[in-house]
Structures are given as C-alpha cells and as structure tokens.
Motif scaffolding. Structure first.
Motif, PDB file in Angstrom:
ATOM      1  N   TYR A  79      34.443  -0.867  57.130  1.00  0.00           N
ATOM      2  CA  TYR A  79      35.706  -0.730  55.999  1.00  0.00           C
ATOM      3  C   TYR A  79      36.913  -0.662  56.791  1.00  0.00           C
ATOM      4  O   TYR A  79      36.824   0.118  57.769  1.00  0.00           O
ATOM      5  N   ALA A  80      38.068  -1.143  56.278  1.00  0.00           N
ATOM      6  CA  ALA A  80      39.171  -0.995  56.950  1.00  0.00           C
ATOM      7  C   ALA A  80      39.875   0.691  56.777  1.00  0.00           C
ATOM      8  O   ALA A  80      40.493   1.170  57.760  1.00  0.00           O
ATOM      9  N   THR A  81      39.411   1.337  55.843  1.00  0.00           N
ATOM     10  CA  THR A  81      39.926   2.658  55.782  1.00  0.00           C
ATOM     11  C   THR A  81      38.611   3.604  55.427  1.00  0.00           C
ATOM     12  O   THR A  81      37.682   2.995  54.617  1.00  0.00           O
ATOM     13  N   PRO A  82      38.694   4.817  55.637  1.00  0.00           N
ATOM     14  CA  PRO A  82      37.789   5.788  55.075  1.00  0.00           C
ATOM     15  C   PRO A  82      37.634   5.756  53.370  1.00  0.00           C
ATOM     16  O   PRO A  82      36.428   5.949  53.118  1.00  0.00           O
ATOM     17  N   ASN A 110      28.947  -0.058  59.395  1.00  0.00           N
ATOM     18  CA  ASN A 110      29.636   1.081  59.351  1.00  0.00           C
ATOM     19  C   ASN A 110      29.736   1.783  60.302  1.00  0.00           C
ATOM     20  O   ASN A 110      28.484   2.620  60.592  1.00  0.00           O
ATOM     21  N   GLN A 111      30.433   2.242  61.186  1.00  0.00           N
ATOM     22  CA  GLN A 111      30.322   2.758  62.477  1.00  0.00           C
ATOM     23  C   GLN A 111      29.924   4.362  62.178  1.00  0.00           C
ATOM     24  O   GLN A 111      28.942   4.716  63.001  1.00  0.00           O
ATOM     25  N   MET A 150      34.340   5.241  51.213  1.00  0.00           N
ATOM     26  CA  MET A 150      33.768   5.956  50.327  1.00  0.00           C
ATOM     27  C   MET A 150      33.598   5.608  48.920  1.00  0.00           C
ATOM     28  O   MET A 150      32.641   5.956  47.866  1.00  0.00           O
ATOM     29  N   GLN A 151      34.540   4.871  48.370  1.00  0.00           N
ATOM     30  CA  GLN A 151      34.414   4.022  47.214  1.00  0.00           C
ATOM     31  C   GLN A 151      33.122   3.317  46.872  1.00  0.00           C
ATOM     32  O   GLN A 151      32.290   3.283  45.884  1.00  0.00           O
ATOM     33  N   ALA A 152      32.703   2.771  47.844  1.00  0.00           N
ATOM     34  CA  ALA A 152      31.431   1.974  48.192  1.00  0.00           C
ATOM     35  C   ALA A 152      30.188   2.901  47.958  1.00  0.00           C
ATOM     36  O   ALA A 152      29.290   2.524  47.367  1.00  0.00           O
ATOM     37  N   ASN A 159      33.160  -0.719  69.020  1.00  0.00           N
ATOM     38  CA  ASN A 159      34.360  -1.823  68.551  1.00  0.00           C
ATOM     39  C   ASN A 159      34.819  -1.526  67.189  1.00  0.00           C
ATOM     40  O   ASN A 159      33.854  -1.180  66.366  1.00  0.00           O
ATOM     41  N   ARG A 160      35.769  -2.594  66.814  1.00  0.00           N
ATOM     42  CA  ARG A 160      36.147  -2.449  65.529  1.00  0.00           C
ATOM     43  C   ARG A 160      35.246  -3.085  64.555  1.00  0.00           C
ATOM     44  O   ARG A 160      35.053  -2.667  63.229  1.00  0.00           O
ATOM     45  N   GLN A 161      34.403  -4.116  65.019  1.00  0.00           N
ATOM     46  CA  GLN A 161      33.399  -4.744  64.215  1.00  0.00           C
ATOM     47  C   GLN A 161      32.121  -3.826  63.987  1.00  0.00           C
ATOM     48  O   GLN A 161      31.240  -4.264  63.141  1.00  0.00           O
ATOM     49  N   GLY A 162      31.961  -2.703  64.668  1.00  0.00           N
ATOM     50  CA  GLY A 162      30.796  -1.899  64.565  1.00  0.00           C
ATOM     51  C   GLY A 162      29.531  -2.534  64.920  1.00  0.00           C
ATOM     52  O   GLY A 162      28.418  -2.164  64.446  1.00  0.00           O
ATOM     53  N   THR A 163      29.617  -3.434  66.117  1.00  0.00           N
ATOM     54  CA  THR A 163      28.579  -4.256  66.615  1.00  0.00           C
ATOM     55  C   THR A 163      28.216  -3.537  68.076  1.00  0.00           C
ATOM     56  O   THR A 163      26.904  -3.757  68.561  1.00  0.00           O
ATOM     57  N   VAL A 164      29.085  -3.170  68.789  1.00  0.00           N
ATOM     58  CA  VAL A 164      28.762  -2.635  69.963  1.00  0.00           C
ATOM     59  C   VAL A 164      29.404  -1.229  70.278  1.00  0.00           C
ATOM     60  O   VAL A 164      30.231  -0.623  70.006  1.00  0.00           O
TER      61      VAL A 164
END
Length: 591
Positions: free
Chosen positions: A523-526, A191-192, A530-532, A111-116
């Motif tokens: 994050y919304a974008t790759p 982060n997926q 990568m900045q993180a 999922n988008r939240q990276g939880t499932v």
C-alpha cells in the motif's frame, strides 16, 4: 525464528509487563540465599555461576530439537528450547521491531513493488564448529523448507510454515550474491512488512557443514526429520547455549556455548524441568528446587507462601489469542455442524468469558472479542471490537438454534438424526484449565449443547488437534492458543483462517480469503495498510473460525536471586533471551 504456530495456553511464555506491584506487593520481599553473584553498595551485580531451573508446563515433554518445525510438534515449549540453541535470521523484540543486534541479518532492502528483497548477513556469527554462518546455510535451509513443505514429504513432515508468508510457493528465486548477502524475488508484489515478518523470518540458517550430507534432498529431509526428535543431534549450534543432556519426562540441560558470537551467558547451566502437575511445580517453587516457574491461577490463594520467601509474581500477556478449536477438517464427522455460522454463534454466546476471568483467573484473563487482544495493546487492535459482538447470552443462543429448526429432546438440541453432542479434549495437569472447561460445559448445557470433557497430556492433545490426516480423532479442543511468534509474526491470519491454512482447522470462507489477501498487498501508506487489516480483523471476529476465549496471563514466578527474567522476557513474542539471565546472592534487585 518463525517456527511456532501452536502455542499452548499453559506454556511459560516470558512476556513481562512490569506489573510486579499489582500482584506481589514487591516491597515486602524477603531476600533469600542465592547461588552466585557479588554485592556492591547493596546492589547485586552479575558474576559467573549459578543454576537456573526452569519449570515446563504440566506434562509438557520436549520432543523436537530441529530449528524447522513440523506441524504436530510446533509448540512454544519446544520453540523456547530450540531458540536457545539456534539463532533466527530476524529477532523480533517487545516493540514488534527487528533487533538487528540479535539477528543473523544486519539489514534488509527492498523495492517499492515488494517483489525483490536483499538480505545482508552480519559476518560476526559463527557455528560452534568454527564455521561462519553464511548464505550457504541459508540456501541449505531454503532447500530443506521447499522439500519438507511438499505434500509427499516423508514423515514427520510437512513443514509447519508451508503456506505462510509466500513460503515456499510464492518465491520465484532465492540466490546467494556472496557469503553474506542473498536476494529473494517473489512471483507477485507483497506488503513488504508482511513478507519480512512472515516470509523472510522463516529462513533460520541450518549448519550445512554438519548436516548437508546427501546430494538427494529427499534423503536429506528424511534424515533430518528422523533426527529431529534426537536431542543429541544438536552438536553444532550458533545460539547462546548448547545441549548437554536430555531425559524425556524429566529434564533437559543446556550450558553456555563458549563460541557464541553474541552476549554470552554467565550461568553454569539452565535446566528445563518436566512437571507432572501444577501441584508438583508449586512445591518446587516453595522448596527452592525450581527458581523460575509459574503460579497456576487455581493456586492464587496460596501465593503468600511464595511472596513470603521473596518470590516475584508477574502477570505476562501474550500477543495472540486463546481459543476453542472446532474440527472443520475435511472428513471430520462434525464438520457439517461447525460449518454453520449460527451454530458457532450459539457456542460463542454460551461462553461466559467474563465470569471465567474472575472465577478462575482472578482477573488475569480479559475476554477476547477477536484474533487481536486488547492486552497487550498494539496498533493492530480494531477499536470497533472494544464492544463484544457476542456477549454471553445462553438464552439468545438457544433461541438462535431453535430458529433454525433445532428442538430440545432429553435436554439435547436435536434436528432429525443430528444432535449437538460433542467431546472436547483439553490439557491435563492444570486445575485452572479444568475449572474453565467445566464452566463452559455447564453453560453450554443451558443451550442444549451437550459436551463431554476428556483430558490428556498437552503434547498428545497438540498432536491430535493439528493433524488433518486423522480428522476423526477429535471434535472440539480447548487449552491451546496461537501467539504471533511464527511462522507468521505479522498478524494477518493467512496461516490461520485462509482456506487450507497450515495452522487452521478446516475453516474456509471466500470473503475471509479475499480480506486476508488484501492485507498481503503493498500500500502507498501505512494507514491504508492498516485499514485493510482492520477489515480482515472485524470480519474474522464476527465469523468465528474458532471460538474466542480469554487472554489468559501467565503468572510467571522467579526466585529473588534470579535476575533478568522480566527485563529479557521479550514480552510481545514470548521468546526470552535466557543468555541475559543470571543469579546472585542478593535478592534486593531481582527483576
């Protein structure tokens, strides 16, 4: 397969970069007689037969034969061997991508939240006893990981991956939906890609039909831990090979698994051979008693003896870093010194990695400036670190110590009752490793840092360095490395530099912890992700949780009749696909 946080510098990691011409002058190779194969129009083609004798690093004794590793025995040599017997859930290729054809899993959705995360398993895979590889085996592995990760887990545990990739404590649930699908739910968003590469990847299936013997998980992990050092325990496998013989400090022999569901090996057998020293291994290459091995940099001047026989030498760089470890474990007698950043900075400024690269490694050990190497190049390297933040400057390092109240007394920096006097352990058997540490000792002496060198077998050094339960056994350690090939493939450092990191050495810093945690978030974008990552990388490079050495290439050698060791070397991870290797009677196309 995750497994492998500890990666020794001397290990044979096959990560071919196709640089044969740069080292060998390949066009001048002379064909030599092989053991199998046929020739059609001058080109060798695979046919069944032949034996590959694969040289282990000096004094490397394979001693762990279970797909999930404990901390002390989690080495690349053990991992390369066990990878031939057991299939990982996810196989990572040279492009840092999942090779679904070589993975137990066939796809993952989330999922988008990276939880499932829903993981679908390929039903083609089977154990050598005929049972299919199913979610039941995944659940069994998961329960073993949970129990073996606990603080009170019986010896030889704990499991090395505990604390990496939200394993096991960040998992809210792991449930089998059917025989070939399971769902993992996390307590918090992730982060997926980080969770897939660091968390899910650890779920190597275990043969529940053979090993799930107790209703009590504590008895189960005690049983599995006791058998992990028994090579003949591996009677049920799902990998391309099966083990037929093992003699400690001598050799370990595997043969093709006839029930393997993937690409079957056509060789008769592969022998992993113990080597007492680089000299013994070089002699084996010259005489032909070894046909896949390595050239120690100290023997580089003698390479013509191999090239004249048609042997191929290929420099192979790991995606990882090579380090000098500093013992900052709680209870370490030197922790109060190494905890001070300025002391670590002085030590780093006293390492002449440029000269070591040229004098010891013949230009095949480009200096590292942080936890991500420039070679091999990946998107994870921060260009800010193209300029070394701590170039070799022992005079500046000495001045830094003096500015903090240290004074030379009989050639040793002293402050009250404290002295900058340490013992550094390193792996025996490698002349280049010995040459490197001797240069480091001499250069540190210019700063008033007195280092005594102590060699020991690589396996002994490994078990000492990574044992937080006996922090008084060592002070500094050189000759080990971390390759990003498990338990965490995604190189964000949580298993390395976070407080209480499972593969760290006691280093702890709240800013480091926060920066690592930021790389674990979705994050919304790759680009944002990568900045993180770059913020974490830059801080870590400057804060020196370990000392950065040079990225030493393995000078891998294969005989002209052996094929596939470079093409199927799996450059990024260092786990070769030996089931694609073969031998021939024609050397013209060796690769």
């Amino acid at each position: 397969m995750g497994n492998h946080s500890i990666r020794k510098i001397s290990s044979m990691v096959f990560i071919g970069l196709g640089l044969c011409m740069a080292v060998t002058g390949c066009a001048s190779q002379t064909p030599s007689k092989g053991t199998a194969g046929q020739t059609v129009n001058g080109t060798a083609h695979p046919t069944p037969g032949g034996t590959i004798i694969f040289a282990e690093p000096p004094q490397a004794n394979l001693n762990w034969f279970f797909p999930l590793f404990n901390i002390q025995d989690d080495g690349v040599d053990n991992a390369q061997f066990i990878n031939m017997l057991y299939k990982p859930l996810l196989w990572i290729n040279n492009q840092f991508e999942i090779d679904w054809n070589s993975s137990i899993a066939s796809k993952i959705t989330y999922n988008r939240q990276g939880t499932v995360y829903h993981v679908f398993m390929n039903p083609k895979w089977h154990w050598s006893n005929g049972h299919p590889v199913t979610s039941k085996d995944i659940l069994f592995s998961w329960h073993v990981i949970q129990a073996a990760s606990a603080a009170n887990a019986p010896s030889p545990w704990p499991y090395v991956g505990a604390g990496t990739g939200d394993i096991p404590n960040g998992i809210k649930s792991l449930k089998a939906n059917d025989p070939y699908e399971f769902t993992v739910t996390l307590d918090h968003p992730a982060n997926q890609q980080w969770f897939i590469y660091n968390g899910l990847i650890q779920l190597t299936p275990l043969p529940a039909s053979a090993w799930d013997k107790y209703q009590n998980i504590q008895k189960e992990i005690k049983y599995l831990g006791d058998e992990a050092t028994n090579p003949m325990f591996d009677t049920v496998v799902d990998g391309p090979f099966q083990l037929v013989s093992a003699v400690p400090n001598q050799s370990w022999t595997i043969v093709p698994n006839p029930r393997y569901s993937g690409h079957k090996s056509i060789v008769n057998k592969i022998i992993f051979q113990y080597e007492a020293s680089n000299t013994a291994e070089f002699s084996g290459l010259r005489t032909g008693s070894i046909n896949v091995g390595y050239l120690d940099p100290s023997q580089y001047g003698s390479r013509q003896a191999l090239l004249s026989k048609g042997e191929v030498i290929t420099p192979q760089y790991a995606f990882g870093y090579f380090e000098t470890q500093l013992n900052m474990f709680p209870g370490s007698p030197v922790r109060r010194l190494f905890d001070k950043l300025y002391i670590r900075q002085a030590l780093q400024m006293g390492i002449d990695n440029e000269s070591i690269d040229q004098a010891v490694y013949h230009g095949f050990a480009p200096p590292l400036d942080g936890p991500i190497p420039q070679i091999p190049h990946t998107a994870f390297f921060d260009s800010q670190l193209s300029q070394n933040p701590y170039p070799y400057n022992p005079e500046k390092g000495k001045q830094l110590l003096e500015a903090h109240g240290w004074k030379l007394v009989n050639g040793i920096m002293t402050k009250g009752a404290q002295k900058l006097k340490f013992t550094m352990i390193y792996a025996a058997g490698s002349a280049s490793e010995q040459n490197q540490v001797e240069i480091m000792k001499q250069d540190w002496a210019q700063e008033g840092i007195d280092v005594t060198l102590k060699s020991m077998p690589a396996s002994t050094q490994e078990s000492i360095t990574y044992n937080a339960k006996n922090p008084g056994d060592w002070e500094m350690s050189n000759g080990l490395a971390w390759f990003y090939n498990g338990p965490g493939y995604y190189p964000s450092g949580g298993q390395l530099f976070a407080t209480n990191a499972p593969s760290g050495f006691g280093y702890s810093n709240p800013e480091e912890d926060a920066l690592i945690a930021a790389t674990h978030q979705p994050y919304a974008t790759p680009e944002e992700a990568m900045q993180a990552f770059y913020k974490y990388e830059y801080f870590t490079a400057l804060h020196l949780p370990v000392l950065w050495d040079g990225n030493v290439a393995t000078l891998a050698v294969h005989a002209p009749q052996v094929h596939g060791t470079v093409q199927y070397g799996n450059a990024l991870t260092g786990f070769p696909q030996m089931n694609y290797w073969w031998v021939s009677s024609n050397a013209a196309t060796s690769s």
